[in-house]
Design an enzyme around this catalytic site. Sequence first.
Site, PDB file in Angstrom:
ATOM      1  N   GLU A  28     -10.102  -1.121   4.095  1.00 17.11           N
ATOM      2  CA  GLU A  28     -10.856  -0.782   5.296  1.00 17.11           C
ATOM      3  C   GLU A  28     -12.104  -1.669   5.398  1.00 17.11           C
ATOM      4  O   GLU A  28     -12.468  -2.336   4.424  1.00 17.11           O
ATOM      5  CB  GLU A  28     -11.257   0.703   5.252  1.00 17.11           C
ATOM      6  CG  GLU A  28     -10.065   1.668   5.289  1.00 17.11           C
ATOM      7  CD  GLU A  28      -9.442   1.847   6.684  1.00 17.11           C
ATOM      8  OE1 GLU A  28      -9.557   0.938   7.533  1.00 17.11           O
ATOM      9  OE2 GLU A  28      -8.824   2.906   6.918  1.00 17.11           O
ATOM     10  N   ASN A  78      -9.118  -1.757  13.360  1.00 15.48           N
ATOM     11  CA  ASN A  78     -10.476  -2.006  12.853  1.00 15.48           C
ATOM     12  C   ASN A  78     -10.509  -3.222  11.920  1.00 15.48           C
ATOM     13  O   ASN A  78     -11.504  -3.468  11.253  1.00 15.48           O
ATOM     14  CB  ASN A  78     -11.014  -0.764  12.127  1.00 15.48           C
ATOM     15  CG  ASN A  78     -10.195  -0.403  10.889  1.00 15.48           C
ATOM     16  OD1 ASN A  78      -9.244  -1.097  10.533  1.00 15.48           O
ATOM     17  ND2 ASN A  78     -10.564   0.675  10.227  1.00 15.48           N
ATOM     18  N   HIS A  89      -8.427  -3.740   9.304  1.00 11.08           N
ATOM     19  CA  HIS A  89      -7.976  -3.549   7.930  1.00 11.08           C
ATOM     20  C   HIS A  89      -6.675  -4.304   7.658  1.00 11.08           C
ATOM     21  O   HIS A  89      -5.876  -4.547   8.572  1.00 11.08           O
ATOM     22  CB  HIS A  89      -7.867  -2.060   7.559  1.00 11.08           C
ATOM     23  CG  HIS A  89      -6.758  -1.309   8.220  1.00 11.08           C
ATOM     24  ND1 HIS A  89      -6.937  -0.074   8.776  1.00 11.08           N
ATOM     25  CD2 HIS A  89      -5.449  -1.604   8.410  1.00 11.08           C
ATOM     26  CE1 HIS A  89      -5.791   0.344   9.272  1.00 11.08           C
ATOM     27  NE2 HIS A  89      -4.870  -0.572   9.063  1.00 11.08           N
ATOM     28  N   ASP A 112       0.846  -1.197   0.000  1.00 13.79           N
ATOM     29  CA  ASP A 112       0.000   0.000   0.000  1.00 13.79           C
ATOM     30  C   ASP A 112       0.883   1.250   0.000  1.00 13.79           C
ATOM     31  O   ASP A 112       2.091   1.166   0.240  1.00 13.79           O
ATOM     32  CB  ASP A 112      -0.979   0.004   1.180  1.00 13.79           C
ATOM     33  CG  ASP A 112      -0.305  -0.297   2.518  1.00 13.79           C
ATOM     34  OD1 ASP A 112       0.944  -0.214   2.599  1.00 13.79           O
ATOM     35  OD2 ASP A 112      -1.017  -0.587   3.483  1.00 13.79           O
TER      36      ASP A 112
HETATM   37  P1  PGA Z   1       0.822  -0.728  12.845  1.00  8.91           P
HETATM   38  O1  PGA Z   1      -0.188  -0.565  11.634  1.00  8.91           O
HETATM   39  O2  PGA Z   1       1.686  -1.872  12.488  1.00  8.91           O
HETATM   40  O3  PGA Z   1       1.574   0.561  12.871  1.00  8.91           O
HETATM   41  O4  PGA Z   1      -0.006  -0.987  14.046  1.00  8.91           O
HETATM   42  C1  PGA Z   1      -0.847  -1.675  11.154  1.00  8.91           C
HETATM   43  C2  PGA Z   1      -1.990  -1.220  10.323  1.00  8.91           C
HETATM   44  O5  PGA Z   1      -2.672  -0.265  10.723  1.00  8.91           O
HETATM   45  O6  PGA Z   1      -2.215  -1.822   9.270  1.00  8.91           O
END
Ligand code: PGA
Length: 236
Positions: A138, A131, A133, A65
């Site tokens: 999302e 959440n 994702h 992404d």
């Molecule tokens: P993080 O992000 O590894 O910084 O917790 C993961 C994400 O939100 O996909």
Amino acid sequence: MLYHIVQASNDLDFGLKAKAAFYAAICPIKDLPRVILPTGNTPAPFYAALRNDPTNKPFHYLQLDEYHGLSADDPILFSNWLARDVLDPLNITNRMIFNSADDPASEIPRIHQWYRENSRVDLAVISIGENGHVGFNEPWTRFDSLAHMEEMTDQTWDTNCKYTGREVPRKVITLGMAELKLADQTILLVRGEKKAKILADALTGEITPKVPASYLQLQRNVIVIADAAALSRMPS
Ligand code: PGA
């Protein structure tokens, strides 16, 4: 579902266990392995372990992404972040990266075209948002979605602004669920109590686009590397 949980005792152990699972997945592959890698806080110990290991098996990096609309040399671009942290130190030169500044009307079809021509993905390493994702898919992204532009939810955007220390674009480019599902093997990295509920929902709850990571229940060969805090809400 064929998933296997590996519990890590601390960050160093997390990195070493993730590295071991990573090389166990890609070393047997004869062609140049094609590997999706995530950014964010979660994989940091894993990348530290990779940098400190002389094994250095080459692979083809596939971007997961990216923020949309930033110039190619912007240091917060995920492609640049990963280059600094992993790809340059490991000398990984094959990179399928997204062009943040390009018009999505041409960039998204270019990604689709690449995956039409190169449909094999050997390994997807992913993390999970609070959440549910994965990448920037999302909640309510369809499981058959291809790579697309997405608008971050407020919560995801907020986390990203804190993470980068500045206001990031709301629009992002992400591989879709369909490309993630191409992976023969998946390694899910999870650290911290904040992810405990969503991890349990994703692995043991309903399989639903409301929790994008629940697609893992439909995948074969899933390894979850997690610390005790992240596993604290898993049913025993
Ligand atoms: P993080 O992000 O590894 O910084 O917790 C993961 C994400 O939100 O996909």
